[in-house]
Each structure stands twice: as C-alpha cells, then as structure tokens.
Design a protein around this motif. Sequence first.
Motif, PDB file in Angstrom:
ATOM      1  N   MET A   1      18.294  16.076 -21.587  1.00 28.82           N
ATOM      2  CA  MET A   1      18.911  15.145 -20.634  1.00 28.82           C
ATOM      3  C   MET A   1      18.238  15.205 -19.267  1.00 28.82           C
ATOM      4  N   GLU A   2      18.223  14.070 -18.601  1.00 29.07           N
ATOM      5  CA  GLU A   2      17.713  13.988 -17.246  1.00 29.07           C
ATOM      6  C   GLU A   2      18.679  14.701 -16.303  1.00 29.07           C
ATOM      7  N   ASN A   3      18.124  15.410 -15.309  1.00 28.74           N
ATOM      8  CA  ASN A   3      18.950  16.152 -14.342  1.00 28.74           C
ATOM      9  C   ASN A   3      19.972  17.052 -15.043  1.00 28.74           C
ATOM     10  N   ARG A   4      19.518  17.762 -16.064  1.00 25.78           N
ATOM     11  CA  ARG A   4      20.460  18.537 -16.880  1.00 25.78           C
ATOM     12  C   ARG A   4      21.182  19.626 -16.081  1.00 25.78           C
ATOM     13  N   GLU A   5      20.574  20.111 -15.005  1.00 23.53           N
ATOM     14  CA  GLU A   5      21.231  21.158 -14.209  1.00 23.53           C
ATOM     15  C   GLU A   5      22.344  20.600 -13.324  1.00 23.53           C
ATOM     16  N   ARG A   6      22.405  19.269 -13.181  1.00 24.21           N
ATOM     17  CA  ARG A   6      23.373  18.654 -12.268  1.00 24.21           C
ATOM     18  C   ARG A   6      24.475  17.884 -12.992  1.00 24.21           C
ATOM     19  N   ARG A   7      24.589  18.065 -14.282  1.00 21.41           N
ATOM     20  CA  ARG A   7      25.595  17.313 -15.036  1.00 21.41           C
ATOM     21  C   ARG A   7      27.016  17.658 -14.591  1.00 21.41           C
TER      22      ARG A   7
END
Length: 254
Positions: free
Chosen positions: A101-107
């Motif tokens: 996923m894109e921006n997986r650390e900010r989900r």
Amino acid sequence: MGRIIALANQKGGVGKTTTTINLAASLAALEKKVLVVDADPQANASSGLGIDIKKVKNTIYEGLIGKCAPREAVHQTPFEHIDIISSHINLVGAELEMVQMENRERRLHDLLMPLNDAYDYILIDCSPSLGIITVNALTAADAVMIPVQCEYFALEGLSKLLNTIKIIKSKLNRRLEIEGFVLTMYDSRLRLHNQIYEEVKHHFKELVFNTVIQRNITLSESQSHAKPALMYDAGSRGAINHMQLAQELIEKKS
C-alpha cells in the motif's frame, strides 16, 4: 483536538494493555472523552472493555485497509466517555496486505485524523513487536508512553524501542515525543524492584512518571469480568494507581 498517545514496548507482558484499559477508565472518570485503539491482534483491550469481538463488523483491520470509513470503525463501550476501535486476529494479515500500500506507515494516522476532534485522548494499545502496525501507531501519535515491568529483562529491549522512536521521529513523525516511562507490577517490598525503579529514574529522570503501578490482583480479576479495575473495585490499589497516573498525565500538559 485530542492528544494521541501510543502505549508501546516490544517486550510482552509488561502491562501495556492493562495500563491502556485502566488509564482510559480513569481519564473517563475525570470527564475526559477517550478513544481506545486496540492495535494488538490479541484484542485483549477490546475484551477488557466489554466488547464481544465476534460481533464487531468493522475493526481496526477494516479501517487500515480502507474497507470502512473511520467513524464506522468506532464503537461504544459499556462505559461512559470511552469509545473503542476494536481489534481482530485478522490484524495479523494486515501487515502483509499493507506492504504493497501507498503511505503504508501512515494508514493509522489517516484513520484517526477525522476522529481527533471528538476526543480529549486517543490511547493506542500496541502489540509486543516493532512491526508495521506499531510503526503506524508511533507515526500517528503525538507521544509514546512506555510501560516498564520491574524486572531486569524488561530493561534490555528499551534501547531498541528508543532507537525505533528516534528513527520514526526523524523520518515519519517529527512531533513524536516520549510522554514518559511507567513502572508496572511494582512491589515496594522487593529490593530488586526498588533497584530497577532507581535505575530507570537515574537514566530517564523527569521522563519517568512519579506514579508507579503496584502489583495488584484486582487488575487481573477485573479483566476476567471485562471491566476496568475502577468499575470492578474502585478502592483497590490498582484502581487508585491508575487514577493517580491519569491525574499526573493531565497535569503534565496543563
């Protein structure tokens, strides 16, 4: 806007979930609106707050992978002023799904931002690991509270956790700070526990909460009744300690 606090320590059994449940109840008793985010696949914070996880449709898993809107993941607990985003064993699989996923650390950050204004405090109960879900929690948080069991083995992993916090602060979340270290399962009669308290206090100074969570059977008994200690036995040592911790937390930012 609510203050988001992640309760984290990659060592298991140090009291993260117990502290989360009872701190939430104490803050609620002080008329603060609290959202508990259960970010541990074991879902103990959910069951400890009276949630039947088998009956919950939308959990943190659905929220993280975008299968539900943020407010659809929020559920009322049986306790006034406490809501929860509950967990599920499916959260184990979310780590694999989020890799692509894109921006997986900010989900998790994106899940919580639309909810922030509705609460005074958002408490994230992290799993005992430093995987992508815990990274998400630290990226979403304003601060991290670190429960430390009064055993020497509990001190060994702190350097790894502090290094992770340092990396996340530099790369993902510049506002992240350490709210404080909380000594748990403390017995003042034991020389070892007093030595560990003094050692932690010596190393981390004002970052150590004055309140310690003493070893107390009521904390375990209350969880088996799906209640925080405050609702199970308000006069117990465990309930009193967590109320003191909540008051100290509020006073730190007043």
